[in-house]
Design a protein around this motif. Structure first.
Motif, PDB file in Angstrom:
ATOM      1  N   SER A 176       8.162  18.626   2.183  1.00 43.03           N
ATOM      2  CA  SER A 176       7.517  18.233   3.685  1.00 43.03           C
ATOM      3  C   SER A 176       6.287  17.542   3.354  1.00 43.03           C
ATOM      4  CB  SER A 176       6.875  19.478   3.905  1.00 43.03           C
ATOM      5  OG  SER A 176       5.769  20.172   3.197  1.00 43.03           O
ATOM      6  N   GLY A 177       5.555  16.988   4.443  1.00 44.93           N
ATOM      7  CA  GLY A 177       4.572  15.669   4.258  1.00 44.93           C
ATOM      8  C   GLY A 177       5.584  14.377   3.996  1.00 44.93           C
ATOM      9  N   GLU A 178       5.070  13.276   3.900  1.00 37.72           N
ATOM     10  CA  GLU A 178       5.693  11.899   3.587  1.00 37.72           C
ATOM     11  C   GLU A 178       4.910  11.213   2.875  1.00 37.72           C
ATOM     12  OE1 GLU A 178       5.895  10.284   7.649  1.00 37.72           O
ATOM     13  OE2 GLU A 178       3.958  10.470   7.899  1.00 37.72           O
ATOM     14  N   ILE A 179       5.861  10.178   2.182  1.00 38.68           N
ATOM     15  CA  ILE A 179       5.414   8.993   1.415  1.00 38.68           C
ATOM     16  C   ILE A 179       5.565   7.713   2.291  1.00 38.68           C
ATOM     17  CG2 ILE A 179       5.383   7.912  -0.825  1.00 38.68           C
ATOM     18  CD1 ILE A 179       6.753  10.482  -1.969  1.00 38.68           C
ATOM     19  N   LEU A 180       4.327   7.033   2.447  1.00 38.76           N
ATOM     20  CA  LEU A 180       4.517   5.844   3.110  1.00 38.76           C
ATOM     21  C   LEU A 180       4.508   4.527   2.263  1.00 38.76           C
ATOM     22  CD1 LEU A 180       2.178   6.794   5.931  1.00 38.76           C
ATOM     23  CD2 LEU A 180       4.536   7.120   5.845  1.00 38.76           C
ATOM     24  N   LEU A 181       5.143   3.708   2.434  1.00 40.69           N
ATOM     25  CA  LEU A 181       4.779   2.396   1.866  1.00 40.69           C
ATOM     26  C   LEU A 181       4.644   1.454   3.016  1.00 40.69           C
ATOM     27  CD1 LEU A 181       5.534   0.642  -0.939  1.00 40.69           C
ATOM     28  CD2 LEU A 181       7.425  -0.409   0.492  1.00 40.69           C
ATOM     29  N   ASP A 182       3.572   0.804   2.984  1.00 36.58           N
ATOM     30  CA  ASP A 182       2.890  -0.113   4.185  1.00 36.58           C
ATOM     31  C   ASP A 182       3.150   0.553   5.604  1.00 36.58           C
ATOM     32  OD1 ASP A 182       2.712  -2.042   2.022  1.00 36.58           O
ATOM     33  OD2 ASP A 182       4.796  -2.662   2.432  1.00 36.58           O
ATOM     34  N   PRO A 225       6.509  -5.266  -8.542  1.00 35.15           N
ATOM     35  CA  PRO A 225       5.177  -5.394  -8.023  1.00 35.15           C
ATOM     36  C   PRO A 225       4.531  -3.943  -8.405  1.00 35.15           C
ATOM     37  CG  PRO A 225       6.795  -5.433  -6.276  1.00 35.15           C
ATOM     38  CD  PRO A 225       7.776  -5.287  -7.297  1.00 35.15           C
ATOM     39  N   VAL A 226       5.062  -2.931  -8.754  1.00 31.51           N
ATOM     40  CA  VAL A 226       4.332  -1.877  -9.071  1.00 31.51           C
ATOM     41  C   VAL A 226       4.725  -1.362 -10.412  1.00 31.51           C
ATOM     42  CG1 VAL A 226       3.684   0.550  -8.229  1.00 31.51           C
ATOM     43  CG2 VAL A 226       4.526  -1.069  -6.507  1.00 31.51           C
ATOM     44  N   ILE A 227       3.626  -1.309 -11.111  1.00 31.90           N
ATOM     45  CA  ILE A 227       3.962  -0.877 -12.669  1.00 31.90           C
ATOM     46  C   ILE A 227       3.482   0.651 -12.895  1.00 31.90           C
ATOM     47  CG2 ILE A 227       3.375  -1.058 -14.931  1.00 31.90           C
ATOM     48  CD1 ILE A 227       3.991  -3.782 -14.670  1.00 31.90           C
ATOM     49  N   ILE A 228       4.326   1.492 -13.411  1.00 36.64           N
ATOM     50  CA  ILE A 228       3.942   3.021 -13.532  1.00 36.64           C
ATOM     51  C   ILE A 228       4.092   3.072 -15.003  1.00 36.64           C
ATOM     52  CG2 ILE A 228       4.488   5.315 -12.990  1.00 36.64           C
ATOM     53  CD1 ILE A 228       5.432   4.370 -10.353  1.00 36.64           C
ATOM     54  N   LEU A 229       3.003   3.735 -15.636  1.00 35.15           N
ATOM     55  CA  LEU A 229       3.425   4.012 -17.055  1.00 35.15           C
ATOM     56  C   LEU A 229       2.818   5.602 -17.163  1.00 35.15           C
ATOM     57  CD1 LEU A 229       1.443   0.838 -18.614  1.00 35.15           C
ATOM     58  CD2 LEU A 229       3.851   1.002 -18.210  1.00 35.15           C
ATOM     59  N   ALA A 285      -2.925  -2.031  -2.422  1.00 35.84           N
ATOM     60  CA  ALA A 285      -2.391  -3.133  -3.078  1.00 35.84           C
ATOM     61  C   ALA A 285      -3.287  -3.428  -4.240  1.00 35.84           C
ATOM     62  CB  ALA A 285      -1.746  -4.052  -2.079  1.00 35.84           C
ATOM     63  N   GLY A 286      -2.655  -3.622  -5.441  1.00 37.08           N
ATOM     64  CA  GLY A 286      -3.266  -4.402  -6.486  1.00 37.08           C
ATOM     65  C   GLY A 286      -4.080  -3.195  -7.238  1.00 37.08           C
ATOM     66  N   GLU A 287      -4.224  -2.006  -6.807  1.00 39.71           N
ATOM     67  CA  GLU A 287      -5.203  -1.065  -7.272  1.00 39.71           C
ATOM     68  C   GLU A 287      -4.541  -0.438  -8.646  1.00 39.71           C
ATOM     69  OE1 GLU A 287      -6.188   2.010  -4.591  1.00 39.71           O
ATOM     70  OE2 GLU A 287      -6.794   3.474  -6.279  1.00 39.71           O
ATOM     71  N   LYS A 288      -5.428  -0.010  -9.729  1.00 41.83           N
ATOM     72  CA  LYS A 288      -5.129   0.607 -10.644  1.00 41.83           C
ATOM     73  C   LYS A 288      -5.460   2.091 -10.500  1.00 41.83           C
ATOM     74  CE  LYS A 288      -4.760  -3.796 -12.890  1.00 41.83           C
ATOM     75  NZ  LYS A 288      -4.506  -4.284 -11.423  1.00 41.83           N
ATOM     76  N   LEU A 289      -4.440   2.856 -10.652  1.00 43.93           N
ATOM     77  CA  LEU A 289      -5.086   4.384 -10.417  1.00 43.93           C
ATOM     78  C   LEU A 289      -4.436   4.970 -11.660  1.00 43.93           C
ATOM     79  CD1 LEU A 289      -5.584   6.637  -8.401  1.00 43.93           C
ATOM     80  CD2 LEU A 289      -3.206   6.983  -8.219  1.00 43.93           C
ATOM     81  N   SER A 290      -5.387   5.634 -12.147  1.00 37.51           N
ATOM     82  CA  SER A 290      -5.328   6.623 -13.179  1.00 37.51           C
ATOM     83  C   SER A 290      -5.091   8.094 -12.948  1.00 37.51           C
ATOM     84  CB  SER A 290      -6.361   6.530 -14.068  1.00 37.51           C
ATOM     85  OG  SER A 290      -6.042   7.368 -15.312  1.00 37.51           O
ATOM     86  N   VAL A 291      -3.984   8.769 -13.387  1.00 34.86           N
ATOM     87  CA  VAL A 291      -3.579  10.039 -12.873  1.00 34.86           C
ATOM     88  C   VAL A 291      -3.783  10.913 -14.065  1.00 34.86           C
ATOM     89  CG1 VAL A 291      -1.705  11.475 -12.100  1.00 34.86           C
ATOM     90  CG2 VAL A 291      -2.073   9.265 -11.239  1.00 34.86           C
ATOM     91  N   GLU A 318       0.778  -1.268  -0.071  1.00 30.50           N
ATOM     92  CA  GLU A 318      -0.252  -0.205   0.089  1.00 30.50           C
ATOM     93  C   GLU A 318       0.936   1.303   0.072  1.00 30.50           C
ATOM     94  OE1 GLU A 318      -3.652   0.484   2.483  1.00 30.50           O
ATOM     95  OE2 GLU A 318      -2.575   1.667   3.540  1.00 30.50           O
ATOM     96  N   ILE A 319       0.663   2.170  -0.658  1.00 28.22           N
ATOM     97  CA  ILE A 319       1.386   3.453  -0.760  1.00 28.22           C
ATOM     98  C   ILE A 319       0.419   4.595  -0.471  1.00 28.22           C
ATOM     99  CG2 ILE A 319       2.352   4.920  -2.546  1.00 28.22           C
ATOM    100  CD1 ILE A 319       2.674   2.386  -4.628  1.00 28.22           C
ATOM    101  N   GLU A 320       1.104   5.426   0.209  1.00 29.34           N
ATOM    102  CA  GLU A 320       0.118   6.362   0.928  1.00 29.34           C
ATOM    103  C   GLU A 320       1.084   7.904   0.453  1.00 29.34           C
ATOM    104  OE1 GLU A 320      -1.516   6.361   4.662  1.00 29.34           O
ATOM    105  OE2 GLU A 320      -2.592   8.131   4.417  1.00 29.34           O
ATOM    106  N   PHE A 321       0.373   8.867   0.010  1.00 29.64           N
ATOM    107  CA  PHE A 321       0.889  10.323  -0.054  1.00 29.64           C
ATOM    108  C   PHE A 321       0.381  11.053   0.905  1.00 29.64           C
ATOM    109  CE2 PHE A 321       3.687  11.414  -3.909  1.00 29.64           C
ATOM    110  CZ  PHE A 321       3.885  10.240  -4.293  1.00 29.64           C
ATOM    111  N   LYS A 322       1.041  11.659   2.099  1.00 27.09           N
ATOM    112  CA  LYS A 322       0.562  12.452   3.213  1.00 27.09           C
ATOM    113  C   LYS A 322       0.956  13.682   3.195  1.00 27.09           C
ATOM    114  CE  LYS A 322      -0.843   9.831   7.284  1.00 27.09           C
ATOM    115  NZ  LYS A 322      -0.392   9.330   8.521  1.00 27.09           N
ATOM    116  N   ASN A 323       0.193  14.670   2.779  1.00 24.24           N
ATOM    117  CA  ASN A 323       0.489  16.151   2.729  1.00 24.24           C
ATOM    118  C   ASN A 323       1.553  16.324   2.048  1.00 24.24           C
ATOM    119  OD1 ASN A 323      -0.988  15.439   5.902  1.00 24.24           O
ATOM    120  ND2 ASN A 323      -1.935  16.872   4.555  1.00 24.24           N
TER     121      ASN A 323
END
Ligand code: ADP
Length: 596
Positions: free
Chosen positions: A404-410, A511-515, A375-381, A348-353
């Protein structure tokens, strides 16, 4: 320059490290060469005056004269001969060490923090390091200067022993004038070193413009927009700067060069005057006169070689130290050591502020971005150009660190993870991806050849729709991309290259694909094929998908709409498309007229 660090010491350490790593025999051969080089002048110094005095004697002892000349010649030939053979042999290592340094710099360029590749100070340091190789002459020149000093120190002790008996004052004459010479030379070196930074700057800009002019990727734009004139004008400006630079250096050095000549004349004049007086007064024989003259010459040249050699090492070390500085360039990001649990599983990936501006720009590109990717989600940006979508990906991939803020993995800050392991999580195709000028297969495998990889590569080519093209090439998977290394290399279209890049990303099987705009260069049929296969391509992995074409969003679980550096809308396609006055709804409506 860093206070406690001595560039000379560091450079000598660097040289010895290289010798140990690349050519161990260099050291013992250099020591032998030092001894031979030091002994070489003594055969003449000892036997020539004996031969002259024997020649001048009233009773000529011909066998003795012949013996002196014979032994002198034989020794000279033997010593000087082996000295030159060894020197030539050692000189062959010059390129070996230079190439090793060049390779070390290139290797370091691939591993420094990515943000530094856009940092002017770091770029200048790379340029300085490259020029440092050239200007220092590399390990062979510095080690050579070092061993030459030792060889000359041995010679100096020998000739002092000869001179002190018959012509002690000559030691003073030569010593004093040599100190003057050394001071002059030191001033000249200072001028070079002080101006080196300016020279690197000019060369970096000049080199970059030439590179842009030569790089065929710019070729189309250069021709269509008639940019050649402007590019050439820019190089002319740098050439002018360079010639001003050298003119300035020559102007600064001119009085020093004149002083140098005067000192040389004084030394020769003093030597002849003193020795001539000794001979006229009958204090020395003609043989000894010639011996003292030759010893004086050897002393002067050896002392000069030691002083100039030391200065030369100091100067070369300053240049070489630029290589060492780059090799030790401080990282731009904090890196942790935490291992990622179940790395190949879902994360699970989370961007926090999260807030971010590119280094030294002061312009906020991402403002308070908060978003979670399961996890397993397909997100379109999605979002307009410049909204910050690619930057969002760059931060996720730790090419830059958040302000500032943080990016969390799990649930754990990504800074805490082991960097190399973290990088294994992502397969990314950036908008500005680059294929390498190697074979089609090498571009996919990137050195990760394993059993059955040929078949896997073919499968991926098939899935991304490039297999037929690759098979049609004369050497199939072994065909070289581009023509740099092979005249039969192939120039694929933008869309075909993009398919290759997608295949490369899928081969990594992260495990994570980014296009990032995966279909921008694809034709509608290829785009449709990629979308249709998308789920099987990403195979249930987490996927982040940046696209301008909103039809692609239908394949994704959620959509994040970026605008002005932040997530303005978030939801499924159905939720967003019906939102009154929504950005996504507007964009979709605008595009639908072309697609539906
Ligand atoms: P998008 O992917 O949405 O088109 P980007 O994330 O590429 O947008 O860019 C967002 C903003 O950041 C733009 O204004 C762009 O000019 C700026 N930007 C992108 N890359 C850099 C960089 N390396 N240095 C400075 N500014 C940058």
């Amino acid at each position: 320059m860093d206070k406690k660090i001595s560039p000379v010491r560091e450079s000598i350490k660097y040289c010895f490290r290289q010798i140990k790593q690349y050519k161990r025999s260099y050291l013992p051969l250099s020591v032998i060469n030092v001894i031979i080089g030091a002994a070489a002048p003594f055969s003449e110094l000892i036997f020539l005056p004996l031969a002259i005095d024997a020649l001048m004697a009233e009773e000529k002892n011909v066998p003795l004269i012949l013996f002196y000349f014979g032994i002198m010649t034989t020794l000279t030939i033997l010593l000087q001969g082996s000295n030159s053979v060894l020197s030539i042999h050692l000189a062959k290592c010059e390129d070996l060490f230079l190439n090793a340094s060049s390779r070390e710099i290139s290797a370091r360029c691939m591993e420094i923090d990515f943000s530094l590749t856009e940092d002017k100070a770091a770029l200048d340091q790379i340029k300085k390091a490259r020029e440092g190789i050239q200007w220092s002459g590399g390990t062979h020149q510095i080690a050579g200067a070092f061993f030459t000093i030792i060889s000359n120190v041995i010679k100096i002790f020998g000739v002092i022993a000869v001179l002190i008996i018959n012509a002690p004052i000559l030691l003073i004459i030569i010593g004093v004038l040599l100190v003057l010479s050394a001071i002059i030379n030191a001033r000249k070196n200072d001028i070079d070193i002080k101006n080196f930074t300016e020279l690197s700057g000019i060369n970096r800009i000049f080199g970059h413009i030439c590179w842009e002019m030569e790089d065929f990727r710019y070729g189309k734009d250069v021709r269509l927009y008639s940019a050649a004139g402007m590019m050439l004008e820019k190089t002319s400006q740098q050439i002018k700067r360079l010639s001003d630079y050298w003119e300035n250096i020559n102007r600064l050095k001119f009085p020093l060069n004149i002083l140098d000549i005067i000192v040389g004349v004084l030394r020769d004049f003093g030597t002849y005057l003193y020795l001539g007086a000794l001979a006229i007064l009958g204090k020395i024989s003609i043989g000894t006169f010639s011996q003292m003259l030759s010893a004086g010459g050897t002393l002067h040249s050896s002392l000069q070689a030691v002083i100039m050699g030391a200065q030369d090492i100091a100067k070369r070390s300053n240049y070489m130290y630029e290589i060492i500085r780059f090799m030790d360039y401080p990282p731009a990001m904090e890196k942790g050591s935490r291992k990622i649990e179940n790395i190949n599983g879902g994360h699970e990936i989370e961007f926090k502020n999260v807030c971010f501006s590119y280094p030294k720009t002061g312009v906020a590109v991402l403002k308070d971005v908060s978003i979670k990717i399961k996890a397993g989600e397909k997100l379109s940006v999605v979002g307009l150009n410049g909204a910050g979508k690619t930057t969002f990906i760059k931060l996720l991939c730790r090419l830059y660190d958040v302000d500032s803020g943080e990016i969390l993995l799990d649930g754990v800050n990504i800074r805490d993870y082991d960097y190399d392991e973290y990088m294994k999580l992502f397969s990314v195709v950036f908008q500005d991806f680059r294929l390498l000028a190697f074979s089609a297969e090498d571009n996919i495998l990137l050195g990760r050849h394993e059993e059955g990889s040929d078949k896997i590569v073919d499968d991926l080519f098939e899935k991304t729709g490039i297999l037929e093209k690759i098979k049609s090439l004369p050497k199939g998977r072994d065909t070289m991309m581009f023509k740099q290394f092979d005249k039969d290399g192939v120039e694929l279209s933008g869309g075909q290259q993009q398919k290759m890049a997608i295949a490369r990303a899928l081969y990594k099987d992260a495990p994570v694909i980014i296009l990032d705009e995966p279909t921008a260069a694809l034709d509608p049929v290829a785009e449709y094929e990629i979308y249709r296969q998308f789920n099987s391509l990403v195979n249930g992995k987490t996927a982040v998908y940046i696209s301008h074409r909103l039809s692609s969003c239908k394949f994704c679980d959620n959509i994040a709409v970026f605008s002005e550096g932040t997530v303005k809308e978030y939801g499924t396609h159905d939720e967003l498309v019906h939102k009154t006055d929504g950005i996504y709804a507007e964009m979709f409506k605008a595009q639908a007229q072309y697609y539906v």
